[in-house]
Design a protein around this motif. Sequence first.
Motif: not given
Length: 159
Positions: A27-40, A42-45, A51-54, A129-132
């Motif tokens: 429910d944050s100010a960040i759109e879903e597309t960017i949240r998805d890209l960020v999670s992917i 960070a998980s790659q790095i 997490c990458l799979d998920m 969050a994703i780094n944790g």
Amino acid sequence: MTQRINYVQQSPELFKKYLEFTTLLKDSAIEETIRDLVSIRASQINGCAFCLDMHVKEARIHGERELRIHHLPTWRESTLFSPRERAALAWVEVLTKLPEHGVDDDLYERVRGQFSEKELSDLTYDVMAINGWNRANIAFRTVPGSLDKAYGLDKANLA
């Protein structure tokens, strides 16, 4: 790969609270597309297979194009990302691989040019969050795909 321990079972209250924190980010100010890209990204790095799979599966369920997912490691050279997405990707990279002397002012200003103060704060919490999650799943070798059915990720049809 064999899972070491099930940290969810071992620390259920902590898991529940961290999951609540992560859920609030939807429910944050960040759109879903960017949240998805960020999670992917960070998980790659971090090299977190679980997490990458998920997050690849989540992104596909959310409608993300396969080619953009493939281009994430080379986002600087790719023409598939908007300036706002590029700023988010730069931010996730710098906060995931913290430089010895912190975040450079030039990078901060470039990212700040794409995000309001509230958005940048929310984006930073997304990165935290994703780094944790990456660290927990790497430490305990959570098996990629092992929770697909529970999380509805089987709907991505990527098995």
